[in-house]
Design an enzyme around this catalytic site. Structure first.
Site, PDB file in Angstrom:
ATOM      1  N   GLU A  79      -8.887  -5.754   9.728  1.00 39.39           N
ATOM      2  CA  GLU A  79      -9.818  -6.553  10.272  1.00 39.39           C
ATOM      3  C   GLU A  79      -9.838  -6.392  11.867  1.00 39.39           C
ATOM      4  O   GLU A  79     -10.781  -5.992  12.790  1.00 39.39           O
ATOM      5  CB  GLU A  79      -9.906  -7.971  10.186  1.00 39.39           C
ATOM      6  CG  GLU A  79      -9.700  -8.299   8.868  1.00 39.39           C
ATOM      7  CD  GLU A  79      -8.320  -8.548   8.025  1.00 39.39           C
ATOM      8  OE1 GLU A  79      -8.155  -9.569   7.176  1.00 39.39           O
ATOM      9  OE2 GLU A  79      -7.694  -7.745   8.320  1.00 39.39           O
TER      10      GLU A  79
ATOM     11  N   CYS B 149      -5.687 -12.962   6.919  1.00 34.76           N
ATOM     12  CA  CYS B 149      -4.499 -13.773   7.007  1.00 34.76           C
ATOM     13  C   CYS B 149      -4.688 -15.096   8.048  1.00 34.76           C
ATOM     14  O   CYS B 149      -5.509 -14.551   8.859  1.00 34.76           O
ATOM     15  CB  CYS B 149      -3.166 -12.983   7.129  1.00 34.76           C
ATOM     16  SG  CYS B 149      -3.380 -12.023   8.834  1.00 34.76           S
TER      17      CYS B 149
ATOM     18  N   SER C 121      15.019  20.744 -20.075  1.00 36.47           N
ATOM     19  CA  SER C 121      13.784  19.784 -19.766  1.00 36.47           C
ATOM     20  C   SER C 121      12.914  20.840 -18.930  1.00 36.47           C
ATOM     21  O   SER C 121      11.885  20.278 -18.639  1.00 36.47           O
ATOM     22  CB  SER C 121      14.050  18.517 -19.483  1.00 36.47           C
ATOM     23  OG  SER C 121      14.833  18.649 -18.149  1.00 36.47           O
TER      24      SER C 121
ATOM     25  N   THR D 206      20.478  11.799 -15.951  1.00 36.38           N
ATOM     26  CA  THR D 206      19.160  12.622 -15.221  1.00 36.38           C
ATOM     27  C   THR D 206      19.892  13.266 -14.187  1.00 36.38           C
ATOM     28  O   THR D 206      19.635  14.235 -13.948  1.00 36.38           O
ATOM     29  CB  THR D 206      18.003  11.727 -15.035  1.00 36.38           C
ATOM     30  OG1 THR D 206      17.278  11.137 -16.244  1.00 36.38           O
ATOM     31  CG2 THR D 206      16.919  12.630 -14.201  1.00 36.38           C
TER      32      THR D 206
END
Length: 364
Positions: free
Chosen positions: A53, A76, A169, A197
C-alpha cells in the site's frame, strides 16, 4: 469481467512478483484507481521494506485523494517491522479500500478494516479471495498455527520408484523438471532432506535458477549425526546456512566437527529414536521459516506423511519403468494398515514438461 475483479487481478499479478521474497510476511500487491485510471501500483518486495500500500501511494503521488485502493490483503493496523498501513491510507485521502481477504494475523484480523471505516473510508472485502489466498498459503499457516507450510517434492518413475535397487537416482526426471525445481527452491525458506539422501546423493540443495534472488536454508534431518563431514552441502555454507536437526542424546564430541564447518546443530527431542518432526517444524517457525520444501528421502517423506505434517505434494513423474521389488518407493516408513487412513489429496493440477508430468496437489 467486473471492474473490481479486473483491478484486483492486476494487484494479484503484482503480489506474485514477491512470492518467496517477503517471508515470513505475506506477498501483497496494491493498485490505486481514480476516475477509471490506474494512478499507482506497488507490491511488498521484502520483509522489513515498505508494504504494498505504501509503495502504491508513493507511486500515485498527489493524486490519491478520492481514489480507490485495491489490495490483495487487508491493510495492517499494527506496528511490526514497519508502521501501520492504515495510517498512511487515511492521510493519503483514499476514499475506498477494496481488499481481497482479511488478514489472518490475529494481531490485525479485521482491525485494519474497522479503523478505515471509523475514519469514513468505505471498504469492501472478498473480491477474488480464493486467488489471493492461494498466493499466501505458507503465510496463512505460519501466522495461524506457528508451523511452516510443508511442500514435498517427489521425482519418480511412472511405476513409483525414486531410485534403482542399487540406489542410483540420477536422473529420473528431465532437465525441464529439474529447472522448475530450482525455481521452487528460490521461493522457499528452506530445503529439507534426510541424512540418507545426503549420504547417497551428496546434493548441494542450492537454487541455480537465473531468477533466484535468495537461497534457501538447507536442513538435514540426522538423528544420529551420520552426515559425512566432507559432504558437498557444506561447500555452499557461505551462500546459505546449513542446519542439522538431531536428537538431544548426541554427545558434544560428535557436534563440534559440524560447527567447525559453519553448520548450526539443532537439538530436538526424539520420538521412537528419531527427531520429533513436529518439534523440528515448530523450531523452524520460531526461526521465521514459513515455507519448507522437502526433497527426500522416502523415509523422511513417509514420517512426515504419517504424522500429517505435509500440506502439499508435487509429484514429478517420468515416463520410465524402473521395476525391482527392492527399489525404493516415493513414500517409505511403515505406511498405513487400513485404506481409510490414506492421505487424500485435493485441488489437483497437472503441468506438462517436455517429457515429464507434474501433479500438484494439496492435502485434504
Amino acid at each position: 469481467m467486473h471492474t473490481d475483479e479486473r483491478y484486483m487481478q492486476l494487484a494479484i499479478r503484482l503480489a506474485k512478483r514477491a512470492q518467496g521474497l517477503t517471508s515470513p510476511n505475506p506477498a501483497v500487491g496494491a493498485v490505486i484507481v481514480k476516475s477509471g485510471r490506474v494512478i499507482g501500483k506497488g507490491y511488498h518486495k521484502r520483509c522489513g521494506l515498505p508494504h504494498a500500500e505504501i509503495n502504491a501511494i508513493k507511486d500515485a503521488g498527489r493524486e490519491t485523494r478520492g481514489s480507490t485502493l485495491y489490495v490483495t490483503l487487508e491493510p495492517c493496523d499494527h506496528f511490526g517491522r514497519t508502521g501501520p498501513c492504515t495510517d498512511a491510507i487515511i492521510q493519503s485521502g483514499i476514499a475506498m479500500v477494496v481488499a481481497a481477504m482479511k488478514d489472518p494475523n490475529p494481531l490485525n484480523n479485521g482491525r485494519g478494516i474497522s479503523k478505515l471505516n471509523r475514519y469514513g473510508i468505505k471498504t469492501s472485502i472478498g473480491i477474488l479471495e480464493d486467488e489471493s489466498r492461494s498466493i499466501n498459503l505458507p503465510y496463512i499457516k505460519y501466522i495461524t498455527k506457528r508451523l511452516p507450510y510443508v511442500t514435498v517434492k517427489i521425482a519418480e518413475s511412472i511405476d513409483g520408484k525414486i531410485a534403482t535397487d542399487s540406489g542410483q537416482s540420477r536422473w529420473i526426471t528431465d532437465e525441464d523438471s529439474r529447472r522448475y525445481v530450482h525455481v521452487l527452491r528460490s521461493k522457499v525458506d528452506a530445503v529439507m532432506v534426510g541424512v540418507n539422501t545426503v549420504i547417497k546423493d551428496d546434493p548441494l540443495l542450492l537454487s541455480k535458477a537465473a531468477s533466484a534472488k535468495r537461497q534457501p536454508a538447507r536442513i538435514i534431518v540426522d538423528s544420529h549425526l551420520r552426515t559425512p563431514i566432507g559432504a558437498k552441502i557444506f561447500s555452499g555454507i557461505h551462500i546459505s546456512k546449513v542446519l542439522i536437526a538431531t536428537a538431544k542424546k548426541n554427545p558434544a564430541r560428535k557436534i563440534k566437527p559440524y560447527e567447525n564447518k559453519g553448520a548450526k546443530v539443532l537439538f530436538l527431542r526424539s520420538k521412537a529414536g528419531r527427531v520429533d518432526l513436529k518439534s523440528l517444524l515448530a523450531e523452524l517457525a520460531r526461526m521465521e521459516m514459513a515455507h519448507v520444501l522437502v526433497e527426500g528421502g522416502g523415509e523422511l517423506v513417509g514420517s512426515l506423511a504419517k504424522e500429517r505434517l505435509v500440506d502439499r505434494f508435487l509429484f514429478f513423474i517420468a515416463p520410465k519403468i524402473i521395476g525391482g521389488k527392492n527399489a525404493p518407493g516415493a513414500v517409505g516408513g511403515d505406511g498405513i494398515e487400513r485404506m481409510d487412513q490414506a492421505i487424500i489429496l485435493k485441488k489437483m493440477k497437472i503441468k506438462r514438461f517436455k517429457r515429464d508430468v507434474m501433479i500438484d496437489a494439496e492435502v485434504l
